[in-house]
Design a protein around this motif. Structure first.
Motif, mmCIF file in Angstrom:
data_model
loop_
_atom_site.group_PDB
_atom_site.id
_atom_site.type_symbol
_atom_site.label_atom_id
_atom_site.label_comp_id
_atom_site.label_asym_id
_atom_site.label_seq_id
_atom_site.Cartn_x
_atom_site.Cartn_y
_atom_site.Cartn_z
ATOM 1 N N LEU A 209 0.826 -1.208 0.000
ATOM 2 C CA LEU A 209 0.000 0.000 0.000
ATOM 3 C C LEU A 209 0.860 1.258 0.000
ATOM 4 N N THR A 210 1.968 1.214 0.730
ATOM 5 C CA THR A 210 2.828 2.398 0.829
ATOM 6 C C THR A 210 3.550 2.671 -0.482
ATOM 7 N N ILE A 211 4.028 1.637 -1.155
ATOM 8 C CA ILE A 211 4.725 1.882 -2.419
ATOM 9 C C ILE A 211 3.734 2.316 -3.492
ATOM 10 N N HIS A 212 2.535 1.781 -3.466
ATOM 11 C CA HIS A 212 1.505 2.242 -4.402
ATOM 12 C C HIS A 212 1.267 3.740 -4.230
ATOM 13 N N ASP A 213 1.101 4.168 -2.988
ATOM 14 C CA ASP A 213 0.826 5.577 -2.717
ATOM 15 C C ASP A 213 2.048 6.455 -2.972
ATOM 16 N N SER A 214 3.232 5.911 -2.757
ATOM 17 C CA SER A 214 4.461 6.682 -2.981
ATOM 18 C C SER A 214 4.638 7.020 -4.456
ATOM 19 N N LEU A 215 4.342 6.060 -5.320
ATOM 20 C CA LEU A 215 4.476 6.308 -6.755
ATOM 21 C C LEU A 215 3.433 7.307 -7.243
ATOM 22 N N ARG A 302 9.198 -1.513 -5.399
ATOM 23 C CA ARG A 302 8.020 -2.175 -5.963
ATOM 24 C C ARG A 302 8.367 -3.565 -6.489
ATOM 25 N N SER A 303 9.516 -3.702 -7.140
ATOM 26 C CA SER A 303 9.890 -5.003 -7.706
ATOM 27 C C SER A 303 10.079 -6.052 -6.614
ATOM 28 N N VAL A 304 10.623 -5.651 -5.474
ATOM 29 C CA VAL A 304 10.818 -6.594 -4.365
ATOM 30 C C VAL A 304 9.472 -6.969 -3.748
ATOM 31 N N ILE A 305 8.620 -5.978 -3.545
ATOM 32 C CA ILE A 305 7.304 -6.254 -2.964
ATOM 33 C C ILE A 305 6.498 -7.165 -3.878
ATOM 34 N N GLU A 306 6.600 -6.970 -5.179
ATOM 35 C CA GLU A 306 5.855 -7.816 -6.123
ATOM 36 C C GLU A 306 6.278 -9.279 -6.011
ATOM 37 N N VAL A 307 7.563 -9.526 -5.769
ATOM 38 C CA VAL A 307 8.016 -10.907 -5.557
ATOM 39 C C VAL A 307 7.444 -11.457 -4.255
ATOM 40 N N GLU A 308 7.488 -10.633 -3.207
ATOM 41 C CA GLU A 308 7.039 -11.095 -1.888
ATOM 42 C C GLU A 308 5.541 -11.390 -1.867
ATOM 43 N N LEU A 309 4.769 -10.664 -2.670
ATOM 44 C CA LEU A 309 3.318 -10.890 -2.709
ATOM 45 C C LEU A 309 2.981 -12.338 -3.052
ATOM 46 N N ASN A 310 3.802 -12.956 -3.878
ATOM 47 C CA ASN A 310 3.511 -14.292 -4.389
ATOM 48 C C ASN A 310 4.526 -15.325 -3.907
ATOM 49 N N SER A 311 4.991 -15.136 -2.677
ATOM 50 C CA SER A 311 5.986 -16.038 -2.106
ATOM 51 C C SER A 311 5.384 -16.881 -0.987
ATOM 52 N N ALA A 312 5.903 -18.087 -0.842
ATOM 53 C CA ALA A 312 5.559 -18.944 0.297
ATOM 54 C C ALA A 312 6.535 -18.621 1.416
ATOM 55 N N THR A 313 6.014 -18.113 2.533
ATOM 56 C CA THR A 313 6.901 -17.572 3.564
ATOM 57 C C THR A 313 6.727 -18.234 4.922
ATOM 58 N N ASP A 314 6.104 -19.409 4.969
ATOM 59 C CA ASP A 314 5.972 -20.041 6.283
ATOM 60 C C ASP A 314 6.998 -21.160 6.458
ATOM 61 N N ASN A 315 6.920 -21.824 7.586
ATOM 62 C CA ASN A 315 7.886 -22.864 7.935
ATOM 63 C C ASN A 315 7.216 -23.864 8.878
#
Length: 512
Positions: A209-215, A302-315
């Motif tokens: 949300l922050t990067i969307h608003d920043s751009l 934005r490019s980093v956040i876009e990767v994180e949006l679609n990442s499996a991050t649990d354990n």
């Protein structure tokens, strides 16, 4: 309202999707192919239990208690205890859009098919989004590894019919909110508690949300800077394409070309073409270099956040193809932590240079305009204190921009001996963004008054349109009045995108 559905599959979610679901209540769906992925990963967990295999977080304790085995009769209780004990957040609550964002991102991560949960868990999160059940989630309490445990635990409480939640804007007990929405709370099975809370979704939701608003803000920053240039009778020469082609940073080139488009056909500019002034101060001359660097930084974020949006991050993570359950560290928030700190710094510079232009506008020795942009200086203070406000916000940002990610305090009896502080970095970037918006609102206010004082000369067509919408809500300053109200009115225009829309009607899309 857009009635199209955002389909989550763990692969294709975008920042724009997050904004639509988080802020505009766009509906969420789960494709059949995604359901099959979820089911296959769950089968691996069930098989591991049948074979009495020891799997972290499934039939063991957590963190430094991982060596303690848990009997089959307590597997469900283990997950419930995990959620209750980890719901230890404090402080102000996350806004609803952030909570909806983290719910969407957690559902999307589970939908990727590497978490070993039942379909019902993902369905319940999606139902809560679609029926507007918003868990109460405190902002403070996460160190950003193992994921954002406390915030996600508060979210997960409501799935279980516990905790507190908002339903249609009303604060209720979680159980009552779910009942009102006609959603059945879930009874957690093996692995499902840890799958819900072991991830980076709160920091990533704030980041998205922050990067969307920043751009979006960069566009306002360019327009406000252009208005200041006009009011200060600066030159466009520093935006000449030839200058930027021989130092070809993309952001710098983009800002320079956008500024030229905004400033085209200005009577004010033509009026001082032969004034003999060689060059402007850095806060005017170096706008492309400064805003361009921030723009490039934001695009990287934005490019980093876009990767994180679609990442499996649990354990642990479940790999259905091989039948393996592996412990790893995808929950560690370092990628997001670093770019959120980077974003905070990039945003701070947008405000730093804007405040310097505000100072020039109100200082008669630098502007050639009446002191503090009032014709009755002495009796009236004009926009004197608006610059104080901008200065205070810029100073506050300098403190907030200190990187959170350079700190690490070990947790869980030193089992988790390096953490990211990513949620702190994201929250700070969010606050810096709010401060920068207000600084740009002050610049709009001062620059608009400066241009008004130059009448009957007119600014460029694009800026005349911008000035028109500002004047619809903020009349010229002819005598002292409450300036906070004027700043608020300009902020409303910025938040709605009205000024940008008016300018882009003339220039075409900025930041091409």
């Amino acid at each position: 309202m857009n009635v199209m559905t955002v389909e989550i599959d763990g692969e294709t979610l975008t920042i724009e999707d997050v904004v639509q679901v988080a802020r505009h209540r766009q509906k969420v769906g789960i494709p059949q192919q995604t359901r099959e992925k979820i089911s296959r990963s769950r089968e691996i967990i069930e098989k591991a239990l049948q074979e009495n295999r020891t799997v972290y977080g499934v039939n063991t304790g957590f963190g430094d208690l991982a060596s303690i085995s848990i009997g089959k009769e307590d597997l469900a209780k283990l997950q419930v205890n995990l959620i209750r004990s980890h719901a230890a957040g404090v402080g102000p609550l996350f806004n609803h859009d952030v909570v909806r964002g983290m719910m969407l991102l957690r559902a999307n991560a589970l939908a990727k098919g590497f978490s070993g949960v039942r379909e019902k868990v993902v369905d319940t999160l999606v139902d809560m989004l679609n029926e507007s059940v918003v868990p109460v989630v405190p902002q403070q309490g996460s160190v950003g590894s193992s994921g954002d445990l406390a915030p996600l635990a508060h979210m997960a409480l409501v799935l279980m019919g516990e905790g507190d939640a908002f339903y249609d804007g009303e604060l209720l007990a979680g159980k009552d909110a779910m009942e009102r929405a006609e959603i059945e709370p879930i009874s957690l099975g093996a692995k499902e508690g840890v799958a819900l809370i072991n991830g980076t979704q709160p920091m990533t939701a704030v980041g998205a949300l922050t990067i969307h608003d920043s751009l979006q803000l960069i566009k306002d920053a360019m327009i406000a800077a252009s208005m200041s240039l006009e009011a200060l009778r600066g030159t466009r020469a520093a935006f000449d394409e030839r200058i930027h082609l021989i130092r070809p940073h993309e952001g710098q080139k983009t800002v320079a070309s956008s500024m030229l488009a905004i400033l085209q056909d200005s009577e004010i500019n033509q009026s001082h073409a032969e004034c003999g002034k060689v060059q402007d101060a850095y806060s005017l001359r170096c706008i492309p270099q400064v805003l361009g660097a921030s723009l490039d930084s934001m695009r990287y974020v934005r490019s980093v956040i876009e990767v994180e949006l679609n990442s499996a991050t649990d354990n642990p993570l479940v790999f259905p193809k091989e039948g393996d359950v592996l412990s790893g560290g995808n929950f560690h928030g370092q990628p997001v932590a670093l770019v959120m700190d980077f974003l905070g710094i990039a945003l701070s510079e947008v405000a730093n240079i804007a405040e310097r232009r505000v100072n020039r506008l109100v200082n008669p020795d630098l502007s050639g305009l009446p002191a503090f942009l009032t014709t009755e200086g002495g009796l009236e203070s004009g926009l004197m204190i608006a610059q104080y406000t901008a200065a205070a916000l810029v100073s506050e940002n300098k403190t907030l921009a200190h990187p959170a990610s350079v700190d690490s305090i070990p947790t869980s009896a030193d089992q988790e001996d390096h953490v990211s502080m990513g949620t702190i970095a994201a929250r700070k970037a969010m606050q810096i963004l709010e401060n920068v918006r207000n600084v740009i609102a002050v610049e709009y206010l001062c620059a608009a008054q400066g241009i008004t004082l130059l009448e009957p000369m007119k600014p460029s067509s694009a800026l005349e349109s911008a000035l028109g919408v500002i004047r619809d809500v903020v009349p010229p300053l002819e005598e002292d009045r409450i300036i906070a109200k004027d700043i608020h009115e300009v902020r409303e225009l910025m938040d709605s995108g009205t000024i940008i829309a008016e300018v882009e009607e003339v220039t075409g899309k900025l930041l091409k």
